[in-house]
Design an enzyme around this catalytic site. Sequence first.
Site, PDB file in Angstrom:
ATOM      1  N   ASP A  83     -30.845  53.337   4.530  1.00 44.45           N
ATOM      2  CA  ASP A  83     -31.471  52.090   4.131  1.00 44.45           C
ATOM      3  C   ASP A  83     -30.506  51.256   3.281  1.00 44.45           C
ATOM      4  O   ASP A  83     -30.099  51.687   2.203  1.00 44.45           O
ATOM      5  CB  ASP A  83     -32.730  52.423   3.333  1.00 44.45           C
ATOM      6  CG  ASP A  83     -33.602  51.201   3.142  1.00 44.45           C
ATOM      7  OD1 ASP A  83     -34.247  50.805   4.120  1.00 44.45           O
ATOM      8  OD2 ASP A  83     -33.602  50.646   2.038  1.00 44.45           O
ATOM      9  N   ASP A 135     -40.485  50.750   5.437  1.00 42.68           N
ATOM     10  CA  ASP A 135     -39.946  49.719   6.337  1.00 42.68           C
ATOM     11  C   ASP A 135     -40.940  49.436   7.461  1.00 42.68           C
ATOM     12  O   ASP A 135     -41.214  48.281   7.789  1.00 42.68           O
ATOM     13  CB  ASP A 135     -38.615  50.167   6.968  1.00 42.68           C
ATOM     14  CG  ASP A 135     -37.451  50.054   5.977  1.00 42.68           C
ATOM     15  OD1 ASP A 135     -37.733  49.944   4.774  1.00 42.68           O
ATOM     16  OD2 ASP A 135     -36.285  50.091   6.416  1.00 42.68           O
TER      17      ASP A 135
HETATM   18  N1  LIG Z   1     -32.403  51.545  20.094  1.00 36.05           N
HETATM   19  C1  LIG Z   1     -31.696  50.547  19.607  1.00 36.05           C
HETATM   20  N2  LIG Z   1     -30.617  50.088  20.261  1.00 36.05           N
HETATM   21  C2  LIG Z   1     -29.891  49.095  19.749  1.00 36.05           C
HETATM   22  N3  LIG Z   1     -30.134  48.493  18.595  1.00 36.05           N
HETATM   23  C3  LIG Z   1     -31.184  48.891  17.913  1.00 36.05           C
HETATM   24  C4  LIG Z   1     -32.026  49.934  18.361  1.00 36.05           C
HETATM   25  N4  LIG Z   1     -32.997  50.119  17.450  1.00 36.05           N
HETATM   26  C5  LIG Z   1     -32.764  49.219  16.466  1.00 36.05           C
HETATM   27  N5  LIG Z   1     -31.682  48.484  16.741  1.00 36.05           N
HETATM   28  C6  LIG Z   1     -31.071  47.415  15.936  1.00 36.05           C
HETATM   29  O1  LIG Z   1     -30.582  47.959  14.744  1.00 36.05           O
HETATM   30  C7  LIG Z   1     -30.570  46.945  13.751  1.00 36.05           C
HETATM   31  C8  LIG Z   1     -31.226  47.432  12.500  1.00 36.05           C
HETATM   32  O2  LIG Z   1     -30.508  48.511  11.985  1.00 36.05           O
HETATM   33  P1  LIG Z   1     -30.904  49.187  10.608  1.00 36.05           P
HETATM   34  O3  LIG Z   1     -32.352  49.491  10.600  1.00 36.05           O
HETATM   35  O4  LIG Z   1     -29.957  50.297  10.389  1.00 36.05           O
HETATM   36  O5  LIG Z   1     -30.580  48.075   9.562  1.00 36.05           O
HETATM   37  P2  LIG Z   1     -31.492  46.976   8.910  1.00 36.05           P
HETATM   38  O6  LIG Z   1     -32.810  46.914   9.557  1.00 36.05           O
HETATM   39  O7  LIG Z   1     -30.690  45.735   8.851  1.00 36.05           O
HETATM   40  O8  LIG Z   1     -31.592  47.463   7.424  1.00 36.05           O
HETATM   41  P3  LIG Z   1     -32.554  48.570   6.772  1.00 36.05           P
HETATM   42  O9  LIG Z   1     -33.359  49.177   7.869  1.00 36.05           O
HETATM   43  O10 LIG Z   1     -31.582  49.518   6.176  1.00 36.05           O
HETATM   44  O11 LIG Z   1     -33.350  47.817   5.806  1.00 36.05           O
HETATM   45  C9  LIG Z   1     -31.316  45.765  14.323  1.00 36.05           C
HETATM   46  O12 LIG Z   1     -30.414  44.779  14.705  1.00 36.05           O
HETATM   47  C10 LIG Z   1     -32.034  46.364  15.515  1.00 36.05           C
HETATM   48  O13 LIG Z   1     -32.245  45.424  16.530  1.00 36.05           O
HETATM   49 MG   LIG Z   2     -34.085  48.605   9.776  1.00 34.24          MG
END
Ligand SMILES: Nc1ncnc2c1ncn2[C@@H]1O[C@H](COP(=O)(O)OP(=O)(O)OP(=O)(O)O)[C@@H](O)[C@H]1O
Ligand SMILES: [Mg+2]
Length: 551
Positions: free
Chosen positions: A68, A397
């Site tokens: 996160d 989240d």
């Molecule tokens: N299966 C998937 N394939 C590709 N991209 C994905 C997949 N699942 C989620 N994502 C992408 O991953 C990104 C989010 O990643 P992550 O959750 O690590 O970070 P965040 O949401 O920016 O931050 P956090 O969840 O730490 O608050 C988004 O752009 C989302 O569209």
């Molecule tokens: Mg996320």
Amino acid sequence: MSIQQGSAGGLPVLILKEGATQTKGRDAQKNNIAAAKLISDVVKTSLGPRGMDKMLVDGLGDVTITNDGATILKEIDVQHPAAKMMVEISKATDNEVGDGTTSVVVLAGSLIEKAEELIAKDVHPTIIVDGYRKSATKAIEILNHIAQKVDPKDKSQLIKVAQTSMQTKLVSKESHDLAETVVTASLQVSEEAGSGYKVDIDDVKVEKKAGGSIRDTKLIKGIVLDKEVVHGGMPKRIEKAKIALVNSALEIEKTEFDAKINISSPDQMKMFLEEENKMLKSMVDKIISAGANVVICQKGIDDIAQHYLAKSNILAVRRVKESDMSKLARATEGRITSNLDDLTSKDLGAADLVEERKVETDKWVFVEGCKHPKSVTILIRGGSQRVVDEAERSIHDALMVTKDVLEKPAIVAGGGSAESYTAGKLREWSNSLSGREQLAAEKFADSLESIALVLAENAGMDPIDTLTDLRSKQTKASKWSGIDARNAKITDMMKLDIVEPLSVKEQVIKSATEVASMILRIDDVIASSKTAGGPPGGGGMGGMPPGMGEM
Ligand SMILES: Nc1ncnc2c1ncn2[C@@H]1O[C@H](COP(=O)(O)OP(=O)(O)OP(=O)(O)O)[C@@H](O)[C@H]1O
Ligand SMILES: [Mg+2]
């Protein structure tokens, strides 16, 4: 050493305190840019489903394993002021929409990095900032245009959104079941407000206990209290519970001032005790006559009152947190009473079952099977403390994105698709801008694409090939073409059910633009000398880059 801050007729004019340092112009800018980029580099590798987790060890040796963004940045003790701004923006995004806390930092880092290229070409930061702001507004407009409206009560859509947010976390394997739990909980506590819905995620109580497995995580239609039944003689299980919620003590109140009672004979002593006894008994009688078989008390319960309650087969819990009391009221539809004289059967809350159960080594009271609970509990289980801690963050989240969609029912596809499509449209639009602002808008578009790029990099895909391929698929195939990080290829992310709330994407763009603009506009850093502790910039990854502390 004092610094010369100006001169008037050959005499130095000092305006800063002894020991203060000042970095000006390009130097200040370079420092800030370097610090912001560093922060972005730290979290970059944890973006997306193939992103890595971070192990963070605090000063006391406590270990946190997380993916996160906001948590990572909270745990590392950052010192540099510009780096701190990046941390704050991540935190703000967390509060506002709950997800996207990594993306916001990656995007801001990229905006700042690309701005640096323009600054090197003598584009003034103010022009860049203006270009960025216009681009952000335009980008949000484009996103709103392409976003798909959803029916907020369509559970399957909400589950997709919740599941996407958990795909990128430690709990991804169990994400479907957890998403369902989260969505059921959110819908249960949601309330209609005007034409839409409102959700207060505080109405979903999240309790956690290490042990068992994530699959044992459960939704309880009621409240779980980490308290035990107060007296051994009381029943441990009450069906068809009628619950008195009391926020005053079931004790004889102590007088405000010291009073002395002179007792000269055993009879007097006995009378005194009997009087106390009678008062406590009358309290319990009031509860009995209201028809309660469970008492949940925010304050203490006297031993004698406990005894009377036990004799009447009433289950009682004491010293329950105020926040839990109001959750109980919302769950059981009861009313919290402060004066037992007013207690009537109408005030009692209802639950199918109130039961003390063993959860690992603790005994907890479960108030469950409520009819129309406006507050519920998710009880998280998992292999170890670190697993349940990370599961809790992921569930947070997921609750937040569900709330986001319930309150603003529009979604876009993830995997960098929405950002990349917006980037393409921005490039077309940028032709309408003046020369230098156009440069800034192009950089803004590049930065939006960096989300897809980082997702691809983290999935081990080649960034250059991917980008060209993605751009062509965006125009030829689907606007939702994005990085299918799990299979390391480019796919229609909408078809893969990787969807995210529009409001998260909006917030990420707004916040990232805001922090990038703030950092870029700074051309003077004045740091007063520290009165205590080490020299400024000492130690840690957050320490000031060389050049900050000296002049
Ligand atoms: N299966 C998937 N394939 C590709 N991209 C994905 C997949 N699942 C989620 N994502 C992408 O991953 C990104 C989010 O990643 P992550 O959750 O690590 O970070 P965040 O949401 O920016 O931050 P956090 O969840 O730490 O608050 C988004 O752009 C989302 O569209
Ligand atoms: Mg996320």
